[in-house]
Design an enzyme around this catalytic site. Structure first.
Site, PDB file in Angstrom:
ATOM      1  CG  ASN A  42      -0.389  -0.128   2.525  1.00  6.95           C
ATOM      2  OD1 ASN A  42       0.653  -0.755   2.700  1.00  6.95           O
ATOM      3  ND2 ASN A  42      -1.039   0.446   3.527  1.00  6.95           N
ATOM      4  CB  ILE A  43       1.675   3.654  -2.319  1.00 10.22           C
ATOM      5  CG1 ILE A  43       2.524   2.433  -2.720  1.00 10.22           C
ATOM      6  CG2 ILE A  43       2.475   4.955  -2.477  1.00 10.22           C
ATOM      7  CD1 ILE A  43       2.791   2.328  -4.219  1.00 10.22           C
ATOM      8  CD  GLU A  44      -1.434   4.829   4.601  1.00  9.70           C
ATOM      9  OE1 GLU A  44      -0.920   5.666   5.368  1.00  9.70           O
ATOM     10  OE2 GLU A  44      -2.182   3.899   4.986  1.00  9.70           O
ATOM     11  CB  CYS A  53      -5.262  -1.292  -1.721  1.00 12.05           C
ATOM     12  SG  CYS A  53      -6.571  -0.529  -0.771  1.00 12.05           S
ATOM     13  CD  GLU A  55      -5.354  -5.809  -1.198  1.00  8.04           C
ATOM     14  OE1 GLU A  55      -4.777  -4.695  -1.137  1.00  8.04           O
ATOM     15  OE2 GLU A  55      -6.092  -6.219  -0.300  1.00  8.04           O
ATOM     16  CB  CYS A  91     -10.855  -2.270   0.377  1.00 10.91           C
ATOM     17  SG  CYS A  91     -10.279  -1.637  -1.212  1.00 10.91           S
ATOM     18  CB  CYS A  94      -8.791  -4.368  -3.790  1.00  4.89           C
ATOM     19  SG  CYS A  94      -7.603  -3.045  -3.460  1.00  4.89           S
TER      20      CYS A  94
HETATM   21  N1  THU Z   1      -5.242  -1.342   2.543  1.00  2.00           N
HETATM   22  C1  THU Z   1      -4.697  -2.178   1.612  1.00  2.00           C
HETATM   23  O1  THU Z   1      -3.597  -1.936   1.102  1.00  2.00           O
HETATM   24  N2  THU Z   1      -5.375  -3.280   1.270  1.00  2.00           N
HETATM   25  C2  THU Z   1      -6.554  -3.675   1.844  1.00  2.00           C
HETATM   26  O2  THU Z   1      -7.099  -4.695   1.454  1.00  2.00           O
HETATM   27  C3  THU Z   1      -7.152  -2.884   2.903  1.00  2.00           C
HETATM   28  C4  THU Z   1      -6.538  -1.565   3.144  1.00  2.00           C
HETATM   29  C5  THU Z   1      -4.474  -0.152   2.942  1.00  2.00           C
HETATM   30  C6  THU Z   1      -5.034   1.159   2.499  1.00  2.00           C
HETATM   31  C7  THU Z   1      -4.466   2.089   3.555  1.00  2.00           C
HETATM   32  O3  THU Z   1      -3.156   2.464   3.176  1.00  2.00           O
HETATM   33  C8  THU Z   1      -4.372   1.237   4.801  1.00  2.00           C
HETATM   34  O4  THU Z   1      -4.434  -0.106   4.352  1.00  2.00           O
HETATM   35  C9  THU Z   1      -5.460   1.492   5.821  1.00  2.00           C
HETATM   36  O5  THU Z   1      -6.715   1.405   5.249  1.00  2.00           O
END
Ligand code: THU
Length: 136
Positions: A42-44, A53, A55, A91, A94
């Site tokens: 995941n890259i915020e 996300c 995935e 989520c 995804c």
């Molecule tokens: N996130 C994912 O990368 N994959 C998921 O299936 C659920 C959520 C990440 C998004 C965000 O960076 C962090 O988790 C919190 O929601």
């Protein structure tokens, strides 16, 4: 490739997570039917909504490299840097991206470690989905 190996790649990808805002670190390893593997984390983003996300990072890497036939994805996620304490389910966004390229023969592994995991078909985690055939 064995499930354990795919999970191990997802755990490695999780180490690269850029998640300074949530502290929730996710890794994914996506294997194509031809055996190629694409990993993602995941890259915020400080503006929040551009966050991607793990995935989708893996899927978009693969698709942008010309791969569209997928077999399975392993997902690991949780707060902090230590091994995940719980299973991390993908989520809805995804799942919808998976649904664009994958059918009932696609499997999603949710793992806490190489030895502790659950496996679901995409149909099980996204029933009554909206897809390509609805738009045609
Ligand atoms: N996130 C994912 O990368 N994959 C998921 O299936 C659920 C959520 C990440 C998004 C965000 O960076 C962090 O988790 C919190 O929601």
């Amino acid at each position: 490739m064995k499930n354990e190996e795919l999970i191990s790649l997802a755990l490695d990808a999780r180490k690269k997570s850029y998640s300074p805002y949530s502290g929730f670190r996710v890794g994914a390893a996506l294997i194509c039917k031809n055996g190629k593997v694409f990993c993602g984390c995941n890259i915020e983003n400080s503006a929040f909504s551009p966050t991607c996300c793990a995935e989708r990072t893996a899927f978009f890497k693969a698709i942008s490299e010309g791969e569209t036939d997928f077999e399975k994805i392993a997902i690991v996620g949780g707060k902090g840097g230590s091994e995940p304490e719980d299973f991390c389910a993908p989520c809805g966004v995804c799942r919808q991206v998976m649904n664009e390229f994958c059918g009932d023969d696609f499997f999603v592994i949710l793992a806490k470690s190489e030895s502790e995991y659950k496996e679901y078909s995409l149909g099980e985690i996204l029933p009554f989905s909206f897809g390509k055939s609805d738009v045609k």
